[in-house]
Design a protein around this motif. Structure first.
Motif, PDB file in Angstrom:
ATOM      1  N   VAL A  90      -5.460   4.974   6.782  1.00 37.19           N
ATOM      2  CA  VAL A  90      -5.532   4.584   5.367  1.00 37.19           C
ATOM      3  C   VAL A  90      -6.879   5.008   4.802  1.00 37.19           C
ATOM      4  CG1 VAL A  90      -4.019   2.584   5.657  1.00 37.19           C
ATOM      5  CG2 VAL A  90      -6.491   2.280   5.845  1.00 37.19           C
ATOM      6  N   GLU A  91      -6.896   5.231   3.492  1.00 30.53           N
ATOM      7  CA  GLU A  91      -8.156   5.501   2.792  1.00 30.53           C
ATOM      8  C   GLU A  91      -8.632   4.204   2.158  1.00 30.53           C
ATOM      9  OE1 GLU A  91      -8.328   9.902   1.098  1.00 30.53           O
ATOM     10  OE2 GLU A  91      -6.475   8.904   0.482  1.00 30.53           O
ATOM     11  N   GLU A  92      -9.876   3.854   2.406  1.00 34.15           N
ATOM     12  CA  GLU A  92     -10.409   2.579   1.923  1.00 34.15           C
ATOM     13  C   GLU A  92     -11.882   2.744   1.588  1.00 34.15           C
ATOM     14  OE1 GLU A  92      -9.662  -1.529   1.101  1.00 34.15           O
ATOM     15  OE2 GLU A  92      -8.256  -0.135   2.005  1.00 34.15           O
ATOM     16  N   ARG A 147       6.465  -0.870  10.354  1.00 33.56           N
ATOM     17  CA  ARG A 147       7.236  -0.745   9.111  1.00 33.56           C
ATOM     18  C   ARG A 147       6.706   0.420   8.274  1.00 33.56           C
ATOM     19  NH1 ARG A 147       6.500  -1.943   4.084  1.00 33.56           N
ATOM     20  NH2 ARG A 147       4.502  -2.933   4.529  1.00 33.56           N
ATOM     21  N   CYS A 148       5.400   0.562   8.193  1.00 36.42           N
ATOM     22  CA  CYS A 148       4.802   1.662   7.426  1.00 36.42           C
ATOM     23  C   CYS A 148       5.139   3.016   8.047  1.00 36.42           C
ATOM     24  CB  CYS A 148       3.277   1.494   7.372  1.00 36.42           C
ATOM     25  SG  CYS A 148       2.735   0.416   6.051  1.00 36.42           S
ATOM     26  N   ARG A 158       0.835  -1.197   0.000  1.00 36.92           N
ATOM     27  CA  ARG A 158       0.000   0.000   0.000  1.00 36.92           C
ATOM     28  C   ARG A 158       0.875   1.254   0.000  1.00 36.92           C
ATOM     29  NH1 ARG A 158      -5.322   1.246   1.306  1.00 36.92           N
ATOM     30  NH2 ARG A 158      -5.730  -0.960   1.713  1.00 36.92           N
ATOM     31  N   SER A 159       0.492   2.233  -0.809  1.00 32.67           N
ATOM     32  CA  SER A 159       1.239   3.493  -0.863  1.00 32.67           C
ATOM     33  C   SER A 159       0.489   4.576  -0.092  1.00 32.67           C
ATOM     34  CB  SER A 159       1.452   3.931  -2.314  1.00 32.67           C
ATOM     35  OG  SER A 159       0.206   4.110  -2.961  1.00 32.67           O
ATOM     36  N   PHE A 160       1.248   5.527   0.445  1.00 28.79           N
ATOM     37  CA  PHE A 160       0.675   6.613   1.226  1.00 28.79           C
ATOM     38  C   PHE A 160       1.211   7.931   0.675  1.00 28.79           C
ATOM     39  CE2 PHE A 160       0.667   2.920   3.884  1.00 28.79           C
ATOM     40  CZ  PHE A 160      -0.441   3.036   4.714  1.00 28.79           C
ATOM     41  N   SER A 161       0.340   8.891   0.451  1.00 31.59           N
ATOM     42  CA  SER A 161       0.802  10.198  -0.011  1.00 31.59           C
ATOM     43  C   SER A 161       1.177  11.050   1.197  1.00 31.59           C
ATOM     44  CB  SER A 161      -0.291  10.903  -0.823  1.00 31.59           C
ATOM     45  OG  SER A 161      -1.346  11.308   0.019  1.00 31.59           O
TER      46      SER A 161
END
Length: 577
Positions: A91-93, A133-134, A68-71
């Protein structure tokens, strides 16, 4: 009385997720007031199946965070202090915003984030190791420490030092701050964990960029933008560790740090150079406890290995290993020394720096401050009755002349030279001012080498048919039927590669080559003559690893150039490579 959580524990036993013994332990801890998350962890229950069970029972989404990528813009909406303290990540989901946690029964994180952002937030689940980790990847290395640095600057009056300031007392105090020390330690620790060979700390107008060189390629580390304001204190901390002058910001400085981490002694070479927006630092990491490779483990072909062993048994002459910085030259030289290291030979080396400590071999460290250079040290070595000499690098004509004289007086001399390939090394010596007849009479062999990255075994996959056909059209029968690549995973930091191996170009100085040297022949002519005698070019040696499925075409093209003699002998015209 049986609580709802006890009922869930019973269900997990019935589904085979935990056994009766673990269930009794969990229920006992729950009765004592322990949180469910800690109770399960204390009884040795794996986190992921528990979270997936809770996801199904309570309708909390289970989120796969690995790909998953995060801006930056999205994460900037949430206070980093809360994310770090509560170890959660948003997160956006499906059009909504979820707070991913490993402890859904502690609602304080969601409540604080709702209050801080004014958003309607829901709970989602993921293992704590994935969340951590994220956070590290997207908030930056030492993110918790950066928050402490900002807090200390506000609460304790810690001054942010202007790089142009001459107030050295404040700068010293800042560099000794607990959070600055911890941040520098975290950068070094992460670099070592990622197997980095170099750390680059580079100042720009609005940012302080940190990059690690891993497997020969630079990768940017995620660092919080707030670190920029502590740039001078971070550089000063590194200067203090390497015993450099923190008051001097106008000229380059070089130093060393020795650190011990997980029983590994790491020698850190520090280079500080003033740039437009402050001082840039490069740290070269040398693991002194690394296991040295034997000659048979370098990855040479059977032909090259046999040639190398034959040359190593010769009583005198020069053996050169060439290649750019970081191409494994020292490792190859040490492997050669280890092969001939016995009680009958006296081996002395002069190096800058001594990268590995070799048992039974006398090693000298260059010291420019004390006037001990390669040339002066080499003169002294000759008075110590050596049989074999290793000179770390031939940098000037004086060192080259002494090395050649040593070889002509009965010594076997090893050294390195910075040239792109083996034939160029011969003409390079002549260009330095060495007479061709001395080069011809003293040189025995030149080994050019590079390091190519190895495809990560965990995410290795076969190359798609269309990509393979495109490469086949370009390189023809040089390529095998099956080609592979790395998809990119956590183990290889998404690069598709993990580890490196050597490719070699072994040029033996035969009578024909000696004649060409005396005639001042071009590198092209020397290459043609050596190719007829069995020398394989760096690129062709790299293609050998394609047949073994170890690397990729792109990686070989990255580190080698075309060595064909004209369009008629190549899969395509040389100028297009």
């Amino acid at each position: 009385m049986t609580s709802p959580m006890n009922n869930l524990v019973d269900q997990m036993v019935r589904q085979g997720l935990i056994d009766e013994s673990a269930a009794r332990g969990i229920n006992g801890l729950l009765a004592a007031g322990e949180s469910p998350t800690r109770a399960f962890a204390a009884c040795g229950v794996a986190e992921e199946p528990v979270l997936r069970f809770w996801s199904a029972q309570f309708d909390w989404p289970y989120v796969e965070l690995e790909h998953r990528s995060f801006s930056r813009e999205f994460l900037a909406k949430f206070p980093a202090r809360i994310l770090l303290d509560k170890r959660v990540i948003p997160v956006e989901e499906n059009g909504g915003v979820f707070v991913v946690t490993s402890n859904p029964f502690d609602t304080s994180a969601v409540d604080e984030l709702r209050l801080a952002t004014g958003q309607d937030l829901q709970v989602a689940l993921a293992p704590l190791v994935e969340i951590d980790r994220c956070i590290k990847q997207h908030l930056g290395v030492g993110a918790d420490t950066v928050q402490s640095m900002i807090s200390e600057a506000g609460e304790n009056g810690l001054q942010v030092i202007d790089t142009e300031s001459d107030d050295d007392m404040d700068l010293t105090d800042a560099a000794e701050g607990a959070s600055i020390i911890r941040f520098v330690n975290q950068i070094l620790t992460e670099a070592i964990e990622l197997r980095a060979t170099d750390v680059h700390i580079e100042p720009f107008e609005d940012t302080l960029r940190v990059r690690y060189r891993i497997d020969g390629v630079l990768q940017e580390a995620s660092v919080a933008s707030e670190v920029k304001q502590f740039q001078a204190a971070i550089v000063s901390r590194l200067k203090i560790l390497s015993k450099l002058d923190i008051a001097e910001k106008r000229v380059p400085q070089d130093g060393r740090i020795k650190i011990l981490i997980a029983d590994h002694e790491i020698d850190v070479r520090v280079s500080v150079i003033p740039m437009l927006y402050g001082e840039a630092v490069v740290l070269r990491l040398l693991d002194r406890s690394s296991v040295l490779l034997g000659l048979d483990k370098l990855g040479m072909t059977d032909r090259d290995l046999q040639v190398m062993k034959t040359i190593l048994e010769r009583p005198h002459g020069i053996i050169l290993v060439t290649g750019p910085t970081g191409s494994g030259k020292t490792t190859s030289l040490y492997a050669g020394l280890s092969y001939i290291n016995d009680i009958q030979r006296k081996i002395i080396t002069i190096e800058d720096p001594i990268e590995y400590q070799l048992h039974g071999i006398n090693q000298i460290q260059v010291s420019r401050k004390a006037g001990l250079t390669f040339a002066s040290g080499l003169r002294s070595i000759l008075r110590h009755d050596p049989d074999v000499i290793l000179v770390g690098e031939i940098r000037d004509v004086e060192t080259a002349e002494i090395a050649i004289q040593a070889s002509l007086t009965g010594h076997l001399v090893f050294s390195t030279l910075h040239t792109n390939d083996a034939p160029t090394a011969l003409t390079r010596l002549v260009d330095m001012g060495i007479e061709p007849y001395l080069v011809a009479s003293s040189l025995e062999a030149v080994v050019a080498q590079r390091l190519v990255r190895v495809i990560c075994s965990q995410c290795k996959e076969e190359l798609a048919g269309s990509e393979r056909e495109r490469l086949k059209q370009r390189f023809g029968d040089k390529l095998p039927e099956k080609l592979y690549k790395g998809q990119g995973c956590r183990r290889c930091q998404g690069t598709g590669y993990r580890g490196r191996m050597g490719i070699f170009e072994m040029m033996v100085v035969t009578d024909e080559v000696r004649s060409l040297i005396l005639e001042n022949a071009s590198p092209r002519d020397l290459r043609q003559a050596s190719a007829k005698q069995g020398m394989t070019s760096l690129r062709d040696d790299g293609f050998r690893h394609l047949w073994q499925g170890k690397t990729t075409v792109e990686e070989i093209l990255r580190v080698t150039k075309d060595d064909t003699f004209g369009p008629g002998n190549a899969a395509e015209p040389a100028q297009q490579w």
